[in-house]
Design an enzyme around this catalytic site. Structure first.
Site, PDB file in Angstrom:
ATOM      1  N   LYS A 111     -33.494  73.808 128.708  1.00 40.21           N
ATOM      2  CA  LYS A 111     -32.127  73.888 129.219  1.00 40.21           C
ATOM      3  C   LYS A 111     -31.154  73.806 128.053  1.00 40.21           C
ATOM      4  CE  LYS A 111     -30.256  74.258 133.277  1.00 40.21           C
ATOM      5  NZ  LYS A 111     -30.773  75.032 134.406  1.00 40.21           N
ATOM      6  N   GLY A 126     -23.399  75.316 153.741  1.00 45.18           N
ATOM      7  CA  GLY A 126     -22.993  76.156 152.611  1.00 45.18           C
ATOM      8  C   GLY A 126     -23.273  77.622 152.878  1.00 45.18           C
ATOM      9  N   GLY A 148     -22.384  80.124 150.800  1.00 41.98           N
ATOM     10  CA  GLY A 148     -22.075  80.791 149.526  1.00 41.98           C
ATOM     11  C   GLY A 148     -23.061  81.914 149.261  1.00 41.98           C
ATOM     12  N   VAL A 153     -26.334  82.030 148.228  1.00 45.19           N
ATOM     13  CA  VAL A 153     -27.652  81.923 148.876  1.00 45.19           C
ATOM     14  C   VAL A 153     -27.477  81.783 150.388  1.00 45.19           C
ATOM     15  CG1 VAL A 153     -29.808  80.634 149.032  1.00 45.19           C
ATOM     16  CG2 VAL A 153     -28.643  80.810 146.832  1.00 45.19           C
ATOM     17  N   TYR A 194     -25.209  82.790 152.444  1.00 45.86           N
ATOM     18  CA  TYR A 194     -24.863  84.043 153.113  1.00 45.86           C
ATOM     19  C   TYR A 194     -26.134  84.875 153.380  1.00 45.86           C
ATOM     20  CZ  TYR A 194     -23.250  88.786 153.868  1.00 45.86           C
ATOM     21  OH  TYR A 194     -23.077  90.044 154.400  1.00 45.86           O
TER      22      TYR A 194
HETATM   23  P1  NAD Z   1     -22.320  78.999 145.770  1.00 47.29           P
HETATM   24  O1  NAD Z   1     -21.360  78.253 144.904  1.00 47.29           O
HETATM   25  O2  NAD Z   1     -22.228  80.487 145.842  1.00 47.29           O
HETATM   26  O3  NAD Z   1     -22.244  78.450 147.272  1.00 47.29           O
HETATM   27  C1  NAD Z   1     -22.136  77.103 147.621  1.00 47.29           C
HETATM   28  C2  NAD Z   1     -21.323  77.024 148.911  1.00 47.29           C
HETATM   29  O4  NAD Z   1     -21.345  75.669 149.352  1.00 47.29           O
HETATM   30  C3  NAD Z   1     -19.863  77.421 148.739  1.00 47.29           C
HETATM   31  O5  NAD Z   1     -19.469  78.350 149.742  1.00 47.29           O
HETATM   32  C4  NAD Z   1     -19.119  76.087 148.877  1.00 47.29           C
HETATM   33  O6  NAD Z   1     -17.816  76.235 149.437  1.00 47.29           O
HETATM   34  C5  NAD Z   1     -20.047  75.333 149.802  1.00 47.29           C
HETATM   35  N1  NAD Z   1     -19.899  73.882 149.766  1.00 47.29           N
HETATM   36  C6  NAD Z   1     -19.606  73.076 148.722  1.00 47.29           C
HETATM   37  N2  NAD Z   1     -19.564  71.800 149.096  1.00 47.29           N
HETATM   38  C7  NAD Z   1     -19.847  71.785 150.428  1.00 47.29           C
HETATM   39  C8  NAD Z   1     -19.982  70.759 151.392  1.00 47.29           C
HETATM   40  N3  NAD Z   1     -19.776  69.466 151.096  1.00 47.29           N
HETATM   41  N4  NAD Z   1     -20.289  71.102 152.667  1.00 47.29           N
HETATM   42  C9  NAD Z   1     -20.473  72.393 153.017  1.00 47.29           C
HETATM   43  N5  NAD Z   1     -20.368  73.411 152.127  1.00 47.29           N
HETATM   44  C10 NAD Z   1     -20.057  73.109 150.852  1.00 47.29           C
HETATM   45  O7  NAD Z   1     -23.767  78.545 145.260  1.00 47.29           O
HETATM   46  P2  NAD Z   1     -25.169  79.262 145.535  1.00 47.29           P
HETATM   47  O8  NAD Z   1     -25.512  80.124 144.377  1.00 47.29           O
HETATM   48  O9  NAD Z   1     -25.192  79.807 146.911  1.00 47.29           O
HETATM   49  O10 NAD Z   1     -26.146  78.005 145.450  1.00 47.29           O
HETATM   50  C11 NAD Z   1     -26.225  77.071 146.509  1.00 47.29           C
HETATM   51  C12 NAD Z   1     -27.177  75.942 146.099  1.00 47.29           C
HETATM   52  O11 NAD Z   1     -28.483  76.481 145.824  1.00 47.29           O
HETATM   53  C13 NAD Z   1     -26.773  75.196 144.819  1.00 47.29           C
HETATM   54  O12 NAD Z   1     -27.189  73.856 144.918  1.00 47.29           O
HETATM   55  C14 NAD Z   1     -27.575  75.895 143.737  1.00 47.29           C
HETATM   56  O13 NAD Z   1     -27.798  75.045 142.618  1.00 47.29           O
HETATM   57  C15 NAD Z   1     -28.877  76.170 144.469  1.00 47.29           C
HETATM   58  N6  NAD Z   1     -29.640  77.299 143.934  1.00 47.29           N
HETATM   59  C16 NAD Z   1     -29.105  78.535 143.880  1.00 47.29           C
HETATM   60  C17 NAD Z   1     -29.870  79.592 143.389  1.00 47.29           C
HETATM   61  C18 NAD Z   1     -29.313  81.003 143.346  1.00 47.29           C
HETATM   62  O14 NAD Z   1     -30.108  81.946 143.223  1.00 47.29           O
HETATM   63  N7  NAD Z   1     -28.013  81.189 143.463  1.00 47.29           N
HETATM   64  C19 NAD Z   1     -31.185  79.371 142.952  1.00 47.29           C
HETATM   65  C20 NAD Z   1     -31.729  78.076 143.046  1.00 47.29           C
HETATM   66  C21 NAD Z   1     -30.939  77.037 143.536  1.00 47.29           C
END
Ligand code: NAD
Length: 350
Positions: free
Chosen positions: A85, A182, A184, A186, A188
């Site tokens: 990292k 959430g 966001g 993932v 969606y």
């Molecule tokens: P993102 O930022 O696109 O989406 C996160 C969503 O959660 C946002 O819409 C935000 O408004 C919402 N949110 C924040 N706090 C909240 C709460 N208290 N209650 C309800 N909703 C809340 O992030 P992402 O890329 O979709 O990732 C989501 C999670 O998955 C994160 O923990 C990330 O570390 C993990 N993750 C993502 C990936 C990836 O491919 N993007 C891979 C592994 C792990």
């Protein structure tokens, strides 16, 4: 009670990383750390986080934790990579300049492939494009996909199927109630997949626009206020937002049979996973179920295709079934089994 920040020696003794590198470049203002937790299974890989850490020690602790998690995630996903990292100390809004990013990328290049990096908090796909002027060792550089979250979402769907198979003896999601925290990137894509499977979907988010999108596209039910999602009666709770949401406050509220989602570090502390087990709630260890994005990034590094990344990600189903079976036989919580498998694989290769 506030816990005291450990010093660098204590932290290194605790996490026992293979290598820790500190950098400071007065010309560009770069202050960074690269931690290689393990190369037992292959060269280290892990994103670079740009964050306004309060001190070097806080940054070091974050990097050590994240690098170890990457080692475990690679080991469980059976990838020929180790955990690493990068962290850059500073406020990305104020301190991130092309010169600083290029200086950091030159350091990554010096590892000559022993460390490859990619997107993380504070580092976007556009930043990686700047870094690519200085280094070949960027995951996602070959452009397998602009966004890896659909692959992560597919992994979560297959993980949920493994959970349903284990709890109900049937992996079908038809008519099952799933509460997604959430909507966001993932969230969606997961909601889209769940809708196609015929699940009844409840969603919470703190962002009204994200909720409006999934409500209008998939007709999901919105949970308000957002924290009401913990007590919602459902078959599965899928945390796809923030970490630490399984904790002393939320545990007594949960009214589900399964916790399985994409969020990193869902358990505030490992003991909270043991409590889930005691409550009879099946927990899919986060770094096993959310490995799809990493699997796709590795496919990109190895010259594979997006299709292959999706195929490899679907194997999360079988991996989780095995973990759940061992957990049942040994009367242990699944996250304890996953940690043990990862540690055994890392030890064997030394
Ligand atoms: P993102 O930022 O696109 O989406 C996160 C969503 O959660 C946002 O819409 C935000 O408004 C919402 N949110 C924040 N706090 C909240 C709460 N208290 N209650 C309800 N909703 C809340 O992030 P992402 O890329 O979709 O990732 C989501 C999670 O998955 C994160 O923990 C990330 O570390 C993990 N993750 C993502 C990936 C990836 O491919 N993007 C891979 C592994 C792990």
């Amino acid at each position: 009670m506030k816990t005291q920040q450990k010093n660098a020696h204590e932290l290194i003794a605790q996490y026992a990383p293979q290598e820790v590198h500190y950098y400071s470049d007065p010309e560009t203002g770069l202050k960074a750390l690269i931690v290689i937790h393990s190369t037992a299974l292959g060269p280290a890989t892990g994103g670079t986080r740009f964050y306004p850490y309060q001190s070097w020690e806080v940054a070091l602790e974050d990097a050590l934790k994240l690098a170890q998690a990457m080692s475990y995630k690679c080991a469980l996903a059976e990838l020929p990579f180790g955990g690493g990292k990068g962290v850059i100390l500073g406020d990305p809004k104020r301190d991130k300049t092309p010169q600083l990013l290029r200086a950091y990328a030159r350091i990554v290049q010096q590892f000559n492939g022993r460390f490859t990096t990619g997107e993380e908090m504070g580092i976007s796909a556009d930043d990686l494009k700047i870094m690519m002027h200085e280094t070949h060792f960027i995951a996602g550089a070959k452009g397998i996909a602009h966004d890896l979250s659909p692959v992560t979402a597919r992994g979560v769907l297959y993980g949920l199927k493994a959970c349903f198979q284990t709890v109900f003896g049937n992996s079908s999601l038809q008519g099952r109630t799933v509460a997604v925290q959430g909507a966001g990137k993932v969230g969606y894509h997961l909601i889209k997949l769940l809708a196609a499977e015929g699940a009844k979907i409840f969603v919470s988010d703190i962002d009204r626009r994200a909720l409006d999108t999934v409500h209008s596209e998939f007709g999901v039910k919105i949970v308000e206020p957002p924290d009401a999602i913990y007590a919602l009666e459902c078959d599965a709770f899928a945390p796809c937002a923030i970490g630490g949401i399984i904790n002393d406050t939320t545990l007594p509220l949960l009214n589900c049979k399964i916790v399985a989602g994409s969020a990193n570090n869902q358990l505030k502390e490992p003991r909270h996973g043991d409590r889930l087990h005691e409550f009879g709630i099946l927990y899919a260890p986060d770094y096993v179920i959310n490995a799809g994005g990493l699997i796709a990034a590795v496919q990109d590094l190895l010259g594979g295709s997006l299709e292959k990344a999706f195929q490899e990600t679907e194997k999360i189903y079988g991996r989780l079934l095995k973990i759940f079976e061992l957990a049942r036989r040994e009367r242990l919580a699944p996250h304890r089994i996953a940690d043990r498998i990862a540690e055994e694989r890392l030890r064997k290769r030394h």
